[in-house]
Write a protein that holds these residues in place. Structure first.
Motif, PDB file in Angstrom:
ATOM      1  N   ALA A 245       0.834  -1.203   0.000  1.00 34.67           N
ATOM      2  CA  ALA A 245       0.000   0.000   0.000  1.00 34.67           C
ATOM      3  C   ALA A 245       0.865   1.247   0.000  1.00 34.67           C
ATOM      4  CB  ALA A 245      -0.932  -0.003   1.211  1.00 34.67           C
ATOM      5  N   ALA A 246       1.896   1.249   0.833  1.00 37.13           N
ATOM      6  CA  ALA A 246       2.768   2.426   0.898  1.00 37.13           C
ATOM      7  C   ALA A 246       3.411   2.711  -0.446  1.00 37.13           C
ATOM      8  CB  ALA A 246       3.834   2.230   1.973  1.00 37.13           C
ATOM      9  N   LEU A 247       3.916   1.675  -1.095  1.00 28.26           N
ATOM     10  CA  LEU A 247       4.584   1.875  -2.381  1.00 28.26           C
ATOM     11  C   LEU A 247       3.606   2.259  -3.489  1.00 28.26           C
ATOM     12  CD1 LEU A 247       7.197  -1.025  -2.254  1.00 28.26           C
ATOM     13  CD2 LEU A 247       7.639   1.434  -2.062  1.00 28.26           C
ATOM     14  N   VAL A 248       2.466   1.582  -3.548  1.00 28.33           N
ATOM     15  CA  VAL A 248       1.480   1.912  -4.588  1.00 28.33           C
ATOM     16  C   VAL A 248       0.982   3.342  -4.403  1.00 28.33           C
ATOM     17  CG1 VAL A 248      -0.817   1.390  -5.521  1.00 28.33           C
ATOM     18  CG2 VAL A 248       0.791  -0.463  -5.051  1.00 28.33           C
ATOM     19  N   ILE A 249       0.663   3.715  -3.186  1.00 21.99           N
ATOM     20  CA  ILE A 249       0.175   5.076  -2.937  1.00 21.99           C
ATOM     21  C   ILE A 249       1.262   6.103  -3.249  1.00 21.99           C
ATOM     22  CG2 ILE A 249      -0.612   6.673  -1.137  1.00 21.99           C
ATOM     23  CD1 ILE A 249      -2.123   4.206   0.074  1.00 21.99           C
ATOM     24  N   ALA A 250       2.501   5.814  -2.873  1.00 28.69           N
ATOM     25  CA  ALA A 250       3.598   6.733  -3.200  1.00 28.69           C
ATOM     26  C   ALA A 250       3.775   6.860  -4.717  1.00 28.69           C
ATOM     27  CB  ALA A 250       4.896   6.266  -2.552  1.00 28.69           C
ATOM     28  N   GLY A 251       3.711   5.733  -5.412  1.00 25.71           N
ATOM     29  CA  GLY A 251       3.898   5.752  -6.867  1.00 25.71           C
ATOM     30  C   GLY A 251       2.794   6.484  -7.600  1.00 25.71           C
ATOM     31  N   VAL A 252       1.545   6.033  -7.400  1.00 20.62           N
ATOM     32  CA  VAL A 252       0.446   6.670  -8.143  1.00 20.62           C
ATOM     33  C   VAL A 252       0.159   8.075  -7.603  1.00 20.62           C
ATOM     34  CG1 VAL A 252      -0.579   4.519  -8.969  1.00 20.62           C
ATOM     35  CG2 VAL A 252      -1.401   5.529  -6.839  1.00 20.62           C
ATOM     36  N   GLY A 253       0.408   8.289  -6.319  1.00 20.26           N
ATOM     37  CA  GLY A 253       0.239   9.635  -5.767  1.00 20.26           C
ATOM     38  C   GLY A 253       1.213  10.617  -6.394  1.00 20.26           C
ATOM     39  N   SER A 254       2.446  10.171  -6.599  1.00 19.78           N
ATOM     40  CA  SER A 254       3.440  11.033  -7.255  1.00 19.78           C
ATOM     41  C   SER A 254       3.096  11.264  -8.725  1.00 19.78           C
ATOM     42  CB  SER A 254       4.833  10.420  -7.122  1.00 19.78           C
ATOM     43  OG  SER A 254       5.239  10.400  -5.774  1.00 19.78           O
ATOM     44  N   MET A 255       2.567  10.240  -9.379  1.00 18.08           N
ATOM     45  CA  MET A 255       2.127  10.402 -10.767  1.00 18.08           C
ATOM     46  C   MET A 255       1.035  11.460 -10.856  1.00 18.08           C
ATOM     47  SD  MET A 255       1.758   6.462 -11.988  1.00 18.08           S
ATOM     48  CE  MET A 255       3.085   5.284 -11.882  1.00 18.08           C
ATOM     49  N   LEU A 256       0.064  11.369  -9.939  1.00 15.92           N
ATOM     50  CA  LEU A 256      -1.022  12.346  -9.918  1.00 15.92           C
ATOM     51  C   LEU A 256      -0.495  13.731  -9.595  1.00 15.92           C
ATOM     52  CD1 LEU A 256      -4.017  13.056 -10.106  1.00 15.92           C
ATOM     53  CD2 LEU A 256      -4.239  12.361  -7.702  1.00 15.92           C
ATOM     54  N   ALA A 257       0.406  13.831  -8.635  1.00 17.05           N
ATOM     55  CA  ALA A 257       0.987  15.131  -8.280  1.00 17.05           C
ATOM     56  C   ALA A 257       1.720  15.745  -9.473  1.00 17.05           C
ATOM     57  CB  ALA A 257       1.930  14.979  -7.095  1.00 17.05           C
ATOM     58  N   ALA A 258       2.433  14.929 -10.233  1.00 17.80           N
ATOM     59  CA  ALA A 258       3.131  15.436 -11.416  1.00 17.80           C
ATOM     60  C   ALA A 258       2.137  15.965 -12.453  1.00 17.80           C
ATOM     61  CB  ALA A 258       4.005  14.340 -12.024  1.00 17.80           C
ATOM     62  N   ALA A 259       1.007  15.288 -12.605  1.00 19.44           N
ATOM     63  CA  ALA A 259      -0.020  15.761 -13.538  1.00 19.44           C
ATOM     64  C   ALA A 259      -0.608  17.085 -13.072  1.00 19.44           C
ATOM     65  CB  ALA A 259      -1.122  14.709 -13.677  1.00 19.44           C
ATOM     66  N   ILE A 260      -0.794  17.229 -11.778  1.00 19.14           N
ATOM     67  CA  ILE A 260      -1.310  18.490 -11.233  1.00 19.14           C
ATOM     68  C   ILE A 260      -0.315  19.618 -11.456  1.00 19.14           C
ATOM     69  CG2 ILE A 260      -1.931  19.676  -9.083  1.00 19.14           C
ATOM     70  CD1 ILE A 260      -3.135  16.914  -8.185  1.00 19.14           C
ATOM     71  N   VAL A 261       0.960  19.343 -11.234  1.00 17.50           N
ATOM     72  CA  VAL A 261       1.998  20.357 -11.479  1.00 17.50           C
ATOM     73  C   VAL A 261       2.012  20.741 -12.955  1.00 17.50           C
ATOM     74  CG1 VAL A 261       4.499  20.757 -11.524  1.00 17.50           C
ATOM     75  CG2 VAL A 261       3.426  19.732  -9.510  1.00 17.50           C
ATOM     76  N   LEU A 262       1.878  19.759 -13.833  1.00 16.66           N
ATOM     77  CA  LEU A 262       1.887  20.038 -15.268  1.00 16.66           C
ATOM     78  C   LEU A 262       0.762  20.989 -15.647  1.00 16.66           C
ATOM     79  CD1 LEU A 262       3.038  19.522 -18.090  1.00 16.66           C
ATOM     80  CD2 LEU A 262       1.588  17.486 -18.217  1.00 16.66           C
ATOM     81  N   ILE A 263      -0.446  20.709 -15.214  1.00 17.49           N
ATOM     82  CA  ILE A 263      -1.573  21.569 -15.581  1.00 17.49           C
ATOM     83  C   ILE A 263      -1.492  22.928 -14.889  1.00 17.49           C
ATOM     84  CG2 ILE A 263      -3.256  20.797 -13.876  1.00 17.49           C
ATOM     85  CD1 ILE A 263      -5.338  20.859 -16.168  1.00 17.49           C
ATOM     86  N   ALA A 264      -0.975  22.955 -13.668  1.00 18.08           N
ATOM     87  CA  ALA A 264      -0.856  24.222 -12.951  1.00 18.08           C
ATOM     88  C   ALA A 264       0.215  25.125 -13.579  1.00 18.08           C
ATOM     89  CB  ALA A 264      -0.521  23.974 -11.480  1.00 18.08           C
ATOM     90  N   SER A 265       1.235  24.508 -14.148  1.00 18.57           N
ATOM     91  CA  SER A 265       2.325  25.294 -14.715  1.00 18.57           C
ATOM     92  C   SER A 265       2.059  25.738 -16.142  1.00 18.57           C
ATOM     93  CB  SER A 265       3.636  24.510 -14.664  1.00 18.57           C
ATOM     94  OG  SER A 265       3.557  23.366 -15.492  1.00 18.57           O
ATOM     95  N   ASP A 266       1.200  25.025 -16.856  1.00 16.17           N
ATOM     96  CA  ASP A 266       0.954  25.365 -18.259  1.00 16.17           C
ATOM     97  C   ASP A 266      -0.410  24.819 -18.671  1.00 16.17           C
ATOM     98  OD1 ASP A 266       0.923  25.781 -20.997  1.00 16.17           O
ATOM     99  OD2 ASP A 266       2.894  24.905 -21.344  1.00 16.17           O
ATOM    100  N   ARG A 267      -1.401  25.688 -18.684  1.00 13.81           N
ATOM    101  CA  ARG A 267      -2.775  25.263 -19.002  1.00 13.81           C
ATOM    102  C   ARG A 267      -2.905  24.636 -20.389  1.00 13.81           C
ATOM    103  NH1 ARG A 267      -5.903  25.245 -14.347  1.00 13.81           N
ATOM    104  NH2 ARG A 267      -5.239  27.003 -13.109  1.00 13.81           N
ATOM    105  N   THR A 268      -1.974  24.948 -21.303  1.00  6.73           N
ATOM    106  CA  THR A 268      -2.041  24.347 -22.632  1.00  6.73           C
ATOM    107  C   THR A 268      -1.709  22.856 -22.596  1.00  6.73           C
ATOM    108  OG1 THR A 268       0.268  24.821 -23.240  1.00  6.73           O
ATOM    109  CG2 THR A 268      -1.376  26.549 -23.692  1.00  6.73           C
ATOM    110  N   LYS A 269      -1.186  22.398 -21.483  1.00  6.57           N
ATOM    111  CA  LYS A 269      -0.835  20.984 -21.328  1.00  6.57           C
ATOM    112  C   LYS A 269      -1.926  20.200 -20.586  1.00  6.57           C
ATOM    113  CE  LYS A 269       3.478  21.393 -22.900  1.00  6.57           C
ATOM    114  NZ  LYS A 269       3.409  22.556 -23.728  1.00  6.57           N
ATOM    115  N   ALA A 270      -3.117  20.756 -20.531  1.00  6.85           N
ATOM    116  CA  ALA A 270      -4.215  20.111 -19.805  1.00  6.85           C
ATOM    117  C   ALA A 270      -4.508  18.711 -20.350  1.00  6.85           C
ATOM    118  CB  ALA A 270      -5.471  20.978 -19.858  1.00  6.85           C
ATOM    119  N   SER A 271      -4.509  18.543 -21.640  1.00  6.70           N
ATOM    120  CA  SER A 271      -4.793  17.232 -22.228  1.00  6.70           C
ATOM    121  C   SER A 271      -3.749  16.208 -21.788  1.00  6.70           C
ATOM    122  CB  SER A 271      -4.826  17.341 -23.751  1.00  6.70           C
ATOM    123  OG  SER A 271      -5.000  16.062 -24.332  1.00  6.70           O
TER     124      SER A 271
END
Length: 127
Positions: A80-106
């Motif tokens: 659980a710790a590893l899966v949550i860390a992995g997919v949580g970081s993936m989601l966080a990276a997607a949030i950073v991407l959209i927050a930093s450049d709205r043209t990258k929303a897709s």
């Protein structure tokens, strides 16, 4: 629901291995340049940055896969710790991407949808 969560997490890991390949192995190819909207000169200039970014995606996939394996072999807390860390970081990276450049929303939605679904399914499974 746990099995569904782990399958979704595995799909997120596979997607991030593909992203690794695009960024670290195929960055300067015409197909990947078109995907990222890069000229040949821009791809050459950013090649080392993309290589590094690709490996981040590979490491997130490895952490997630290790968590799935740990869970399946009888170490649910570690898994659980590893899966949550992995997919949580993936989601966080997607949030950073959209927050930093709205043209990258897709791209952010493509990158973050499976991790988000995996986290939701894990939360439901924990109820």
């Amino acid at each position: 629901m746990l099995i569904a969560a782990l399958v979704i997490a595995a799909l997120a890991a596979v997607l991030h291995v593909y992203i690794f390949a695009m960024e670290s192995l195929w960055w300067t190819t015409p197909r990947v340049r078109a995907t990222f909207g890069l000229s040949e000169a821009d791809a050459q200039t950013t090649r080392s940055l993309a290589l590094n970014q690709g490996f981040y995606n590979l490491f997130l996939a490895i952490v997630t896969a290790a968590g799935i394996v740990a869970w399946l072999v009888g170490s649910p807390a570690v898994g659980a710790a590893l899966v949550i860390a992995g997919v949580g970081s993936m989601l966080a990276a997607a949030i950073v991407l959209i927050a930093s450049d709205r043209t990258k929303a897709s791209a952010a939605v493509k990158q973050g949808a499976l991790p988000l679904l995996a986290l939701i399914a894990l939360a439901i499974a924990a109820l």
